[in-house]
Design an enzyme around this catalytic site. Structure first.
Site, PDB file in Angstrom:
ATOM      1  N   LYS A 135       3.656  -5.438  10.437  1.00 27.06           N
ATOM      2  CA  LYS A 135       4.748  -6.009  11.241  1.00 27.06           C
ATOM      3  C   LYS A 135       5.804  -6.640  10.326  1.00 27.06           C
ATOM      4  CE  LYS A 135       4.281  -4.427  14.164  1.00 27.06           C
ATOM      5  NZ  LYS A 135       3.255  -3.546  14.629  1.00 27.06           N
ATOM      6  N   LYS A 154      10.774   5.291  16.583  1.00 22.68           N
ATOM      7  CA  LYS A 154       9.739   4.858  17.516  1.00 22.68           C
ATOM      8  C   LYS A 154       8.671   5.933  17.707  1.00 22.68           C
ATOM      9  CE  LYS A 154       7.808   2.036  20.388  1.00 22.68           C
ATOM     10  NZ  LYS A 154       7.032   0.941  19.759  1.00 22.68           N
ATOM     11  N   CYS A 164      15.048  11.847  16.514  1.00 25.81           N
ATOM     12  CA  CYS A 164      16.305  12.214  17.175  1.00 25.81           C
ATOM     13  C   CYS A 164      16.220  12.068  18.688  1.00 25.81           C
ATOM     14  CB  CYS A 164      16.662  13.654  16.876  1.00 25.81           C
ATOM     15  SG  CYS A 164      16.695  14.060  15.153  1.00 25.81           S
ATOM     16  N   ASN A 191      16.212  18.304  18.072  1.00 25.92           N
ATOM     17  CA  ASN A 191      15.251  17.312  17.583  1.00 25.92           C
ATOM     18  C   ASN A 191      14.075  18.104  17.028  1.00 25.92           C
ATOM     19  OD1 ASN A 191      13.325  15.318  17.262  1.00 25.92           O
ATOM     20  ND2 ASN A 191      13.110  14.857  19.443  1.00 25.92           N
ATOM     21  N   GLY A 192      13.720  17.890  15.761  1.00 29.39           N
ATOM     22  CA  GLY A 192      12.590  18.631  15.177  1.00 29.39           C
ATOM     23  C   GLY A 192      12.979  19.259  13.854  1.00 29.39           C
ATOM     24  N   HIS A 223     -11.466  -8.698  -5.789  1.00 32.23           N
ATOM     25  CA  HIS A 223     -11.554  -7.429  -6.534  1.00 32.23           C
ATOM     26  C   HIS A 223     -10.171  -6.939  -6.977  1.00 32.23           C
ATOM     27  CE1 HIS A 223     -15.796  -7.106  -5.682  1.00 32.23           C
ATOM     28  NE2 HIS A 223     -15.536  -7.375  -4.413  1.00 32.23           N
ATOM     29  N   TRP A 235      18.016  11.508  13.347  1.00 36.09           N
ATOM     30  CA  TRP A 235      17.194  10.872  12.312  1.00 36.09           C
ATOM     31  C   TRP A 235      17.041  11.944  11.237  1.00 36.09           C
ATOM     32  CZ3 TRP A 235      12.437  11.439   9.846  1.00 36.09           C
ATOM     33  CH2 TRP A 235      11.907  10.287   9.251  1.00 36.09           C
ATOM     34  N   ARG A 292      14.579   4.996  19.522  1.00 33.77           N
ATOM     35  CA  ARG A 292      13.799   6.039  18.861  1.00 33.77           C
ATOM     36  C   ARG A 292      14.017   6.045  17.336  1.00 33.77           C
ATOM     37  NH1 ARG A 292      11.928  10.044  22.244  1.00 33.77           N
ATOM     38  NH2 ARG A 292      12.127  11.652  20.660  1.00 33.77           N
ATOM     39  N   GLU A 319       7.765  -3.825   8.285  1.00 42.26           N
ATOM     40  CA  GLU A 319       8.663  -2.889   8.954  1.00 42.26           C
ATOM     41  C   GLU A 319       9.921  -3.541   9.502  1.00 42.26           C
ATOM     42  OE1 GLU A 319       6.903  -0.597  12.124  1.00 42.26           O
ATOM     43  OE2 GLU A 319       5.781  -2.302  12.868  1.00 42.26           O
ATOM     44  N   GLU A 377      -2.403  -5.169  10.414  1.00 44.96           N
ATOM     45  CA  GLU A 377      -1.348  -5.103  11.419  1.00 44.96           C
ATOM     46  C   GLU A 377      -0.289  -6.186  11.163  1.00 44.96           C
ATOM     47  OE1 GLU A 377      -0.338  -3.057  13.441  1.00 44.96           O
ATOM     48  OE2 GLU A 377       0.819  -4.120  14.957  1.00 44.96           O
TER      49      GLU A 377
HETATM   50  O1  M6R Z   1       3.315   6.329  19.128  1.00 49.69           O
HETATM   51  P1  M6R Z   1       2.184   6.171  18.162  1.00 49.69           P
HETATM   52  O2  M6R Z   1       1.273   5.056  18.546  1.00 49.69           O
HETATM   53  O3  M6R Z   1       1.441   7.426  17.890  1.00 49.69           O
HETATM   54  O4  M6R Z   1       2.895   5.746  16.810  1.00 49.69           O
HETATM   55  C1  M6R Z   1       2.181   5.584  15.635  1.00 49.69           C
HETATM   56  C2  M6R Z   1       3.008   4.868  14.594  1.00 49.69           C
HETATM   57  O5  M6R Z   1       4.150   5.601  14.287  1.00 49.69           O
HETATM   58  C3  M6R Z   1       3.437   3.474  15.068  1.00 49.69           C
HETATM   59  O6  M6R Z   1       2.338   2.691  15.432  1.00 49.69           O
HETATM   60  C4  M6R Z   1       4.220   2.737  13.969  1.00 49.69           C
HETATM   61  O7  M6R Z   1       3.382   2.455  12.894  1.00 49.69           O
HETATM   62  C5  M6R Z   1       4.872   1.480  14.529  1.00 49.69           C
HETATM   63  N1  M6R Z   1       6.211   1.382  14.068  1.00 49.69           N
HETATM   64  C6  M6R Z   1       4.166   0.244  14.141  1.00 49.69           C
HETATM   65  O8  M6R Z   1       4.780  -0.906  14.604  1.00 49.69           O
END
Ligand code: M6R
Length: 615
Positions: free
Chosen positions: A492, A610, A2, A101-102, A511, A75, A27, A495, A488
């Site tokens: 990418k 984010k 949020c 927020n929370g 395996h 959110w 965010r 997501e 990674e």
């Molecule tokens: O802000 P942070 O690095 O702690 O965030 C961790 C993850 O939420 C963040 O890396 C998330 O996986 C990203 N969306 C990846 O692209």
């Protein structure tokens, strides 16, 4: 997650708030709302959807006049995303309005108590419970809004950043934080409230970051009052001068922040080692490490805690620290670590990695480690973030604001700073010879221009993307230093394009995952000339034998893999431990182009936020 924006002063609150909400869109959110006080009435407009939807709805729904108001991007946690559950929420009397927020964890028991006192609830949210609790206290104890908020928050369990407005006292907004960020912009006769400083950058650089457990009353034409939620004791606010500028948070000619951030990597990496790596002198210096060198040198082991992409950077660091400094390293998901009663020794060094510095699971894991006596070192990008404040020492990556939800420059700069720390430690413990140490510094210094060169694969990445954009599954394989890059790359793709993808150590393929390979399955293989090249080539042969489609990331000039793969993307040669920084570039670009071709919102993928400030 949020986003919160508020304004009180002499400007039109509506435009400050709506523009501020747009800045916080990165965010991640599913609905948006605003409350504006027009001098007589407190008007609220809210909607499921984007800030643009709110903009068009509210202009026909409520007057947009007035110089005080609060706005929110939600959110969803409690209750589905819809108009009713969107914030702001009114109290039953209609006098108070809140954004939050929370998560209020004990909201259900508070709700039951309020129901017994005839309070009615229209939404499914914990937030509506909180605003009515504040109202109940204000009425029954006959106290002002600030005091009522303070009493109410002492009855809640959970995490929050809130802003509360009372139409019977329209010259103030009460804000508070515990576990979710809140910044107050201090202008001339005006205040801005926001989840981070980006919504008010063009108005003021003077910022007060509330600390956990603090609340503030921002009053028109008066001084800022900050105090502790626990006991009401006064806190002298520390006003910081922001080092950010508007250019850094705008797209600067790119279609998406993600693309801009991919292209910013050469500069971001330079900024990460600026002042810390003196190549000619053969020195690495970092105050956070140097001041605690004995702790690093005497570490029984290094425990790395992080989530998502930051966890992947931690995995790369595991290989680097063990190779350079010969210290045992374990890498943990913060979300698992915090709940599994981990064995932590006082001579462990914990490195917590977080781009945002606000991730709830990482925060909780840090608190646990500190409680058990470990020394915690933070690697964050966002300056002044919560993690940078609660850790014993740390180093910023200085990558500049990362706004695209998919982390790109955060990853490569995290690897860069972790490499510097490992080098510093290896030098201090004598585990690396001076000549090898110097050769790493020289090569690191060349990395930004090599990233620049790697970025030239953009057209090729676009071409490959056009061929595989319609697949439903993808495999990513890498070995050694590049196994985390495979993870990674898969993350990418998942997501931002919503294509199912898995990353594996290449040798693990036999395996299990090999069963998935047929002529429909694209397999992205990181096959650098260094390290386990021949082994990876054998893995490629195995994929080919099963008709899998091979897209290989290879070292410039490679011939062998070119012969086997359907497509190759070349990146410059470098020392093996530094290959992850280069190998990740084509994978970022591939995901970007696939998502773009599928018409996805690259910067704000569905369901994602984010900074993940709730569990
Ligand atoms: O802000 P942070 O690095 O702690 O965030 C961790 C993850 O939420 C963040 O890396 C998330 O996986 C990203 N969306 C990846 O692209």
């Amino acid at each position: 997650m949020c986003g919160i924006v508020g304004y009180i002063g002499h400007r039109e609150a509506y435009s400050v708030i709506v523009q501020g909400l747009e800045r916080l869109e990165y965010r991640g959110y599913d609905s948006a709302g605003i409350a504006l006080y027009d001098g007589t009435n407190l008007n609220v407009s809210k909607t499921k959807g984007k800030v643009a939807d709110l903009r068009s709805k509210l202009e026909t729904e409520i007057p947009t006049i007035g110089s005080v108001g609060i706005g929110h991007t939600r959110w969803a946690t409690h209750g589905v995303p819809n108009d009713v559950n969107s914030h702001p929420h009114f109290s039953n009397s209609g006098n108070l309005v809140i954004i939050h927020n929370g998560i209020i964890e004990n909201y259900d028991s508070l709700r039951q108590e309020l129901l017994q006192r005839d309070y009615k609830f229209t939404s499914d949210t914990d937030t509506e419970v909180l605003v009515n609790l504040i109202e109940d206290i204000k009425k029954n104890e006959d106290v002002k809004l600030g005091k009522a908020v303070q009493i109410a928050l002492n009855q809640t369990i959970g995490a929050y950043a809130i802003a509360v407005f009372d139409k019977s006292k329209p010259d103030e907004i009460v804000v508070a934080r515990l576990g979710s960020p809140l910044a107050i912009g201090v202008g001339k006769d005006e205040f801005f409230i926001a989840s981070d400083a980006t919504p008010f950058l063009e108005y003021t650089k003077k910022t007060v970051y509330l600390k956990d457990g603090e609340m503030a009353i921002v009053r028109r034409n008066k001084k800022l009052k900050v105090f502790k939620i626990e006991d009401n004791s006064i806190v002298v606010p520390y006003v910081e001068e922001l080092q950010l500028n508007l250019e850094q948070i705008e797209k600067g000619g790119y279609d998406y922040f993600m693309l801009k951030e991919i292209y910013e990597q050469p500069q971001a990496i330079k900024d990460t080692f600026r002042g810390r790596m003196l190549v000619k002198e053969g020195i690495v210096k970092m105050a956070g490490v140097d001041d605690n060198l004995e702790k690093f040198k005497n570490a029984r082991r290094i425990l790395i805690i992080a989530c998502g992409t930051s966890w992947h950077a931690g995995l790369v660091a595991e290989y680097i620290f063990e190779e350079f400094a010969r210290v045992p390293v374990e890498v943990e998901y913060a979300s698992e670590f915090r709940y599994r009663n981990p064995v932590i020794y006082e001579d462990d060094v914990i490195i917590a990695i977080s781009q945002s510095g606000e991730t709830a699971d990482t925060m909780a894991a840090i608190k646990l480690a500190k409680k058990q006596g470990a020394f915690v070192f933070g690697v964050c990008n966002v300056v002044g973030s919560s993690i940078s404040r609660i850790t014993d020492a740390g180093a910023y990556t200085h990558a500049g604001p990362e706004i695209g939800v998919a982390s790109t420059k955060a990853f490569t700069t995290q690897i860069t700073i972790l490499t510097l720390i490992a080098l510093r430690l290896a030098q201090a413990t004598g585990k690396m010879s001076n000549s090898v140490f110097r050769s790493y510094l020289q090569e690191l210094d060349r990395i930004p221009s090599k990233v620049e060169e790697a970025l030239k694969c953009n057209e090729k990445a676009e071409l490959v993307a056009s061929k595989y954009k319609d697949v439903s599954n993808a495999l990513y394989l890498g070995r050694g230093y590049n196994f985390p890059v495979a993870l990674e790359g898969a993350l990418k793709l998942k997501e931002i394009s919503y294509i199912h993808a898995e990353g594996y150590p290449a040798a693990e393929m036999k395996h299990g995952p090999i069963a998935l390979i047929d002529d429909q399955m694209p397999v992205f293989v990181i096959a650098m000339k260094k390290g386990h090249y021949e082994k990876v080539v054998s893995n490629i042969e195995e994929i080919k034998a099963r008709s899998g489609k091979i897209i290989a990331i290879v070292t410039k000039g490679d011939k062998e893999v070119k012969r086997l793969a359907d497509h190759v993307i070349e990146i410059p040669e470098t020392l093996e431990p530094l290959t992850p920084i280069l190998a990740t570039i084509p994978l970022q670009l591939l995901s970007y182009h696939i998502a773009l071709m599928l018409g996805k919102n690259v910067d704000q993928p569905r369901n994602l936020a984010k900074s993940v400030t709730v569990e």
